[in-house]
Design a protein around this motif. Structure first.
Motif, PDB file in Angstrom:
ATOM      1  N   ILE A   1     105.364 -15.333  31.662  1.00 39.09           N
ATOM      2  CA  ILE A   1     106.240 -15.195  30.497  1.00 39.09           C
ATOM      3  C   ILE A   1     107.498 -16.036  30.698  1.00 39.09           C
ATOM      4  O   ILE A   1     107.796 -16.488  31.805  1.00 39.09           O
ATOM      5  N   VAL A   2     108.245 -16.225  29.620  1.00 39.56           N
ATOM      6  CA  VAL A   2     109.481 -17.010  29.674  1.00 39.56           C
ATOM      7  C   VAL A   2     110.481 -16.336  30.617  1.00 39.56           C
ATOM      8  O   VAL A   2     110.697 -15.121  30.531  1.00 39.56           O
ATOM      9  N   PRO A   3     111.111 -17.088  31.513  1.00 36.71           N
ATOM     10  CA  PRO A   3     112.049 -16.498  32.485  1.00 36.71           C
ATOM     11  C   PRO A   3     113.230 -15.771  31.848  1.00 36.71           C
ATOM     12  O   PRO A   3     113.873 -14.949  32.513  1.00 36.71           O
ATOM     13  N   LEU A   4     113.522 -16.037  30.582  1.00 29.08           N
ATOM     14  CA  LEU A   4     114.653 -15.391  29.925  1.00 29.08           C
ATOM     15  C   LEU A   4     114.503 -13.876  29.840  1.00 29.08           C
ATOM     16  O   LEU A   4     115.480 -13.157  29.620  1.00 29.08           O
ATOM     17  N   TYR A   5     113.287 -13.377  30.010  1.00 29.61           N
ATOM     18  CA  TYR A   5     113.064 -11.932  29.976  1.00 29.61           C
ATOM     19  C   TYR A   5     113.563 -11.239  31.238  1.00 29.61           C
ATOM     20  O   TYR A   5     113.634 -10.010  31.282  1.00 29.61           O
ATOM     21  N   PHE A   6     113.880 -12.020  32.272  1.00 36.96           N
ATOM     22  CA  PHE A   6     114.370 -11.451  33.531  1.00 36.96           C
ATOM     23  C   PHE A   6     115.864 -11.712  33.679  1.00 36.96           C
ATOM     24  O   PHE A   6     116.376 -12.768  33.282  1.00 36.96           O
TER      25      PHE A   6
ATOM     26  N   ARG B   1     115.299  -8.893  25.589  1.00 37.89           N
ATOM     27  CA  ARG B   1     114.138  -8.052  25.298  1.00 37.89           C
ATOM     28  C   ARG B   1     113.297  -8.669  24.196  1.00 37.89           C
ATOM     29  O   ARG B   1     112.123  -8.330  24.031  1.00 37.89           O
ATOM     30  N   THR B   2     113.888  -9.529  23.402  1.00 35.02           N
ATOM     31  CA  THR B   2     113.191 -10.232  22.334  1.00 35.02           C
ATOM     32  C   THR B   2     113.769 -11.637  22.255  1.00 35.02           C
ATOM     33  O   THR B   2     114.938 -11.844  22.594  1.00 35.02           O
ATOM     34  N   LEU B   3     112.964 -12.597  21.837  1.00 36.51           N
ATOM     35  CA  LEU B   3     113.402 -13.984  21.805  1.00 36.51           C
ATOM     36  C   LEU B   3     113.208 -14.576  20.413  1.00 36.51           C
ATOM     37  O   LEU B   3     112.184 -14.353  19.773  1.00 36.51           O
ATOM     38  N   GLY B   4     114.198 -15.338  19.975  1.00 39.84           N
ATOM     39  CA  GLY B   4     114.117 -16.021  18.684  1.00 39.84           C
ATOM     40  C   GLY B   4     114.999 -17.252  18.730  1.00 39.84           C
ATOM     41  O   GLY B   4     115.081 -17.925  19.752  1.00 39.84           O
ATOM     42  N   CYS B   5     115.687 -17.544  17.625  1.00 33.91           N
ATOM     43  CA  CYS B   5     116.651 -18.642  17.624  1.00 33.91           C
ATOM     44  C   CYS B   5     117.869 -18.198  18.429  1.00 33.91           C
ATOM     45  O   CYS B   5     118.407 -17.112  18.200  1.00 33.91           O
TER      46      CYS B   5
END
Length: 345
Positions: free
Chosen positions: A248-253, A290-294
């Protein structure tokens, strides 16, 4: 779990999806019963499955049912965690064959840079076909969340962009990763949702789906949205990612990232297009998403959860919705249902 062995996974890498023999093929009668109505082996096998295995089997069935009943399907790929799980399940559903449909990314050009890097890596790793669509009107007018606001930005880039892409390629069925637990308007959605020729959704015209019997028939001009993750929760998604070792995208950590506090949300300064308000100074704080968008419309949460077990532990204790960080969900009363009725996925 009764699945064939796949390629061995190494530390820090995702495990490739493998075929799951527990996933039932599309049924024409009540699951697990023969023509005489007797309990069959399939139902007995389902009784021995874990919670995650049951969810996986249901999702795989939905994929197979949808592809069998459509002429030109596509899977929306937004690069988030739900999309990663959806792709993993799709690869399992049709293993060892290649996916019988392409992925479609409706690109707003304002996603996090890490999302674009991850998207390109996944396409290369799994050799899937990816279609990227950008609304040409938005490109021409330079639509952005700062000058035009979150509502206009979302309507033109996402809603109109999606409808343009579906019409351009002639897709009659689109898979999405929406879950019923995310937001109250999505709780009204069926697994198979019929849309009008103008891609509009009528929440009062939903079809019954009793005992996992799905009606995928449609009138000329209509299209179908299919949601294989409908019955999953956010915690289910995280536990499945951990169990299957899905990348998954590292931004979730959690990690130190430059953020500004704006309207009660922590907004990450992802590139030099971020417009700072008077008095705003980015500061590095340990945050994750927890969620990704713009990125200008997506709030982070302060966290120290840098591993999957830590994220899952955090999910067990949280009392807030993951979509609290989505600015577009709160730009007007009932905005998400209104967006869905107009064609937003």
């Amino acid at each position: 779990m009764s699945c064939t062995k796949g390629e061995p996974a190494t530390a820090g890498t995702a495990r490739r999806p493998t075929e799951c023999s527990n996933a039932p093929a599309p049924a024409t009668r009540s699951p697990g019963r023969d023509d005489a109505g007797h309990r069959g082996e399939g139902q007995a096998d389902m009784g021995r499955l874990t919670h995650l295995q049951r969810l996986e089997a249901e999702s795989v069935q939905i994929f197979r049912e949808a592809v069998a009943e459509s002429e030109r399907p596509v899977m929306l790929y937004s690069v988030g965690k739900d999309s990663s799980v959806l792709l993993h399940l799709a690869l399992k559903a049709f293993h060892p064959s290649r996916l019988p449909f392409p992925l479609l990314h409706v690109d707003t050009t304002w996603k996090f840079q890490a999302m674009y890097e991850f998207r390109d890596k996944i396409v290369a790793d799994f050799r899937v076909e990816l279609l990227v669509h950008q609304n040409p009107e938005c490109v021409r007018r330079g639509i952005n969340p700062f000058d035009h606001g979150s509502s206009t930005h979302t309507d033109l880039w996402k809603t109109e962009g999606l409808k343009q892409a579906l019409d351009h390629y002639g897709f009659d069925l689109a898979f999405g990763g929406a879950r019923r637990d995310e937001e109250k308007s999505r709780a009204k959605e069926r697994v198979f949702s019929i849309r009008s020729a103008q891609h509009r959704w009528d929440p009062k015209a939903q079809r019954p789906e009793l005992w996992r019997q799905y009606n995928v028939s449609k009138q000329p001009g209509q299209t179908v949205r299919a949601f294989p993750l409908s019955n999953w929760t956010e915690l289910d998604v995280w536990q499945y990612i951990h169990h299957e070792r899905i990348d998954i995208v590292p931004l979730y950590f959690a990690a130190p990232r430059p953020v500004v506090e704006r309207d009660g949300a922590l907004i990450m300064v992802d590139d030099d297009r971020m417009r700072l308000r008077p008095g705003e100074t980015p500061e590095r704080r340990s945050v994750r998403f927890r969620t990704l968008g713009c990125y200008p419309l997506t709030g982070a949460v302060e966290s120290s959860a840098a591993t999957l077990p830590a994220v899952i532990q955090e999910m067990l204790l949280t009392t807030s919705s993951e979509r609290q960080g989505r600015v577009i969900d709160h730009d007007s009363s009932g905005s998400m249902e209104k967006k869905k009725q107009e064609g937003y996925f």
